[in-house]
Design an enzyme around this catalytic site. Structure first.
Site, PDB file in Angstrom:
ATOM      1  N   LYS A 243      43.385  40.872  44.587  1.00 22.71           N
ATOM      2  CA  LYS A 243      43.256  39.569  43.944  1.00 22.71           C
ATOM      3  C   LYS A 243      44.630  38.923  43.835  1.00 22.71           C
ATOM      4  O   LYS A 243      45.633  39.609  43.557  1.00 22.71           O
ATOM      5  CB  LYS A 243      42.641  39.784  42.567  1.00 22.71           C
ATOM      6  CG  LYS A 243      42.319  38.544  41.764  1.00 22.71           C
ATOM      7  CD  LYS A 243      41.671  38.969  40.438  1.00 22.71           C
ATOM      8  CE  LYS A 243      41.250  37.808  39.578  1.00 22.71           C
ATOM      9  NZ  LYS A 243      40.600  38.278  38.317  1.00 22.71           N
ATOM     10  N   SER A 318      36.291  36.387  37.403  1.00 19.41           N
ATOM     11  CA  SER A 318      37.206  35.571  38.180  1.00 19.41           C
ATOM     12  C   SER A 318      37.633  36.206  39.498  1.00 19.41           C
ATOM     13  O   SER A 318      38.252  35.546  40.335  1.00 19.41           O
ATOM     14  CB  SER A 318      38.451  35.273  37.343  1.00 19.41           C
ATOM     15  OG  SER A 318      39.111  36.473  36.981  1.00 19.41           O
ATOM     16  N   SER A 342      35.652  40.088  34.630  1.00 18.93           N
ATOM     17  CA  SER A 342      36.060  39.529  35.920  1.00 18.93           C
ATOM     18  C   SER A 342      36.080  40.501  37.084  1.00 18.93           C
ATOM     19  O   SER A 342      36.197  40.080  38.232  1.00 18.93           O
ATOM     20  CB  SER A 342      37.436  38.862  35.789  1.00 18.93           C
ATOM     21  OG  SER A 342      37.342  37.705  34.998  1.00 18.93           O
TER      22      SER A 342
END
Length: 645
Positions: A243, A318, A342
């Protein structure tokens, strides 16, 4: 076609009397070796005498190997053999010649170094196809039984079958590289090709923000290292995606914000550093909900990431870029971060396994923070075993993150030791009705999957225990701390970039206008906070944590529970533009600091993935992995998205 007889680890456990047991590689499960059982006192005694099986003829052995070759689609050139039985040494010679296995040394006491079959025994031993009866005895004159031939047929088939990239596990990749079917460079190129085909064009998932320009070069170096001295471990030469809020010193780290598009930190995040040390290749950085603010994964830099199971649906967030990318087979596994849900929400929406570790198990150093009281980084993968391998590589003490001091002495030698297919037998699993709402149609679709999953848990040997979470309503009244801590911790992160920082505060970013304008009000509200030295904030930190921990520990102790399960999200992926909700279940882990793992539980009638989350006690990831692995292996709900074949 040539097969090279290197192995993941020499030695290890044996197969006795036709029973398969796992060898070990630093605790990581690897394919076990083949050995025919025989009495050590007399090599004229057959393995059949010990196992109660009839000896196999040479013709039976040849026929079985031809069937394995046909199944694998490779040429069969083994010479015909005759005889009422076939000795282990003769089987080794025939297999070495057919498979063109490289000669390898052996150290069995009953295999003379100058014998004509010594190199064949060494080659089969190294290839993991035939091991010794003991560590020191091979028993070359012992004969194969019908059961032995059947097992050997399976081993040879798995050895010679072509490697299939899509949905391959990390250990599938390692085995293929050990057998000479695959190189790390080829693996990287394959994933780059898939990203070009499905992320940059075609369905255009918008999951990957940046690719590592040196990935192929790094892979080539790791291939050379493997050839010279063997692999470092199960992640050697394995491409992974992280990420884009994990610092990488060789690529920008942006949090999805255009304001940081050229920000390249001087150092890797601690977990990235550990992955590289384990031999993993950081293939690229994935899109995220900008600054990890939400669960729909849209950013000013990367745009809207799409769900590979339904392109008009959200991928979760997320860490939605990682979720969509790993689901679509853009890398072997990935890393996400989780402040409220997330890692787990996008894992659920993309039919993945996601682990939110205990706070303190893994370092957060070098991760752009949202709220350090709740932040963790953790793995996202297509299988529990891959997630366990990734977790092994990323945990441990870091002096730059004091929370990791709590994990000292609480980390097992390997989380892969908990990969027990029978892990649910005798387990007690708490099921709370208030965590499985079904009032709305969207909730009922998920509830139906989870209720069916509870029945599957029971069929796999677990006891489902009805429970009620104490103080659940009160726990849910507390807010996430991302609205309190973000400004101060982001400013600290920007300060850590030194003179290279493009901006030095949240205020400067807001003033620049270089961010997702849909988040402007949320950013301004966070920036308006002057201090964390307030009674309100301290009450949340202290009281919320205590009541959540006490409530969970009490209900688990009162009911002798190994874990509590619930839908990871009470609704499946929403339609883009119509909003997304996930419910409050995902708060239990960050509010308590306890670990949770989500695993695929099935699909709604509309074909949307649903995840089931297991929550456990602090630093008890091993138990959660055991339970999740047993469920995964007993159900195999994971399916690859049809839109990215």
């Amino acid at each position: 076609m040539t097969y090279h007889g290197s192995v993941l680890k020499k030695g290890g456990a044996l197969l006795l009397a036709g029973t398969m047991v796992a060898a070990s590689w630093g605790g990581t499960a690897v394919p076990s070796a083949f050995a025919a059982a025989a009495t050590p006192s007399s090599q004229s005694s057959t393995a059949a005498a010990l196992a109660g099986k009839a000896p196999a003829s040479a013709a039976t052995f040849v026929q079985a190997m031809e069937e394995a070759a046909t199944l694998a689609g490779v040429p069969f050139t083994m010479d015909k053999l005759s005889g009422a039985t076939i000795a282990r040494k003769d089987a080794a010679l025939a297999l070495q010649q057919w498979l063109k296995l490289d000669a390898a040394p052996e150290s069995f006491k009953d295999v003379p170094d100058q014998s004509e079959f010594a190199s064949a025994v060494g080659a089969l031993n190294a290839a993991g196809l035939m091991k010794g009866y003991t560590d020191s005895l091979f028993l070359p004159n012992a004969v194969l039984t019908a059961s032995d031939v059947s097992i050997l047929k399976d081993r040879v088939y798995n050895y010679i079958k072509p490697f299939v990239f899509e949905e391959a596990t990390i250990m599938d990749m390692q085995t293929a590289m050990a057998q000479g079917k695959l190189t790390s460079k080829e693996l990287v190129q394959h994933y780059l090709d898939r990203i070009a085909k499905y992320d940059d064009q075609g369905v255009s998932l918008n999951a990957v923000l940046n690719l590592n320009p040196d990935a192929l070069k790094i892979a080539e170096q790791l291939d050379e290292e493997r050839a010279a001295q063997g692999p470092r471990g199960p992640l050697h030469g394995i491409p992974v995606l992280v990420k884009d809020n994990f610092d990488t010193k060789d690529m920008p780290t942006t949090a999805g914000c255009i304001c940081l598009k050229d920000s390249v930190p001087d150092h890797d995040a601690e977990q990235v550093k550990k992955l590289k040390a384990a031999g993993a290749i950081i293939l690229g950085k994935t899109n995220l909900h900008e600054f990890a603010f939400g669960i729909t994964t849209s950013s000013s830099l990367g745009g809207q990431t799409l769900n590979p199971y339904a392109l008009d649906h959200y991928p979760g967030g997320s860490s939605g870029g990682t979720g969509a990318a790993i689901a679509a087979n853009f890398a072997a596994a990935g890393m996400g971060t989780d402040t409220g849900g997330s890692i787990r929400i996008p894992s659920s929406f993309n039919s993945l396994v996601g682990i939110r570790p205990t706070i303190g198990l893994s370092s957060r150093e070098g991760i752009i923070p949202l709220a350090l009281t709740q932040d963790v980084g953790g793995p996202m993968a297509r299988t529990v075993s891959d997630a366990a391998i990734m977790l092994d590589a990323t945990v441990g003490y870091d002096k730059k993150d004091v929370a990791t001091a709590y994990a000292v002495g609480k980390i097992p030698s390997s989380y892969t030791d908990f990969l027990d297919v029978n892990g649910l037998k005798g387990a007690r699993i708490g099921v709370a009705p208030e965590l499985i709402p079904s009032t709305k149609a969207e909730e009922k679709a998920v509830a139906d999957v989870i209720n069916a999953a509870v029945e599957e848990l029971k069929s796999l040997g677990a006891t489902a225990v009805p429970i009620s979470i104490p103080n659940f309503a009160e726990i849910n009244k507390y807010p996430s701390l991302s609205g309190y801590e973000f400004k101060f911790q982001l400013n600290d992160y920007l300060d850590s970039l030194g003179d290279k920082a493009p901006y030095h505060s949240l205020s400067e970013i807001i003033a620049s206008g270089q961010f997702d304008k849909t988040q402007e009000q949320a950013m301004k509200a966070r920036d308006a906070r002057d201090t964390l030295e307030t009674t309100e904030y301290k009450d949340i930190v202290l009281k919320r944590t205590q009541i959540t921990r006490d409530s969970l520990l009490k209900v688990m102790a009162d009911n002798h529970l190994d874990a509590i399960i619930y839908p990871t999200s009470t609704q499946a992926a929403g339609v883009i533009g119509k909003g997304q909700t996930s419910g409050a279940n995902n708060r239990l882990s960050p509010f308590s600091g306890f670990p949770a793992i989500t695993v695929p539980a099935g699909f709604t009638s509309d074909g949307l993935p649903v995840g089931m989350e297991f929550l456990g006690r602090a630093f008890d990831e091993g138990t959660l992995i055991k339970l999740a692995y047993s469920y995964e292996q007993g159900t195999h709900h994971r399916q690859a998205p049809k839109l990215t074949p």
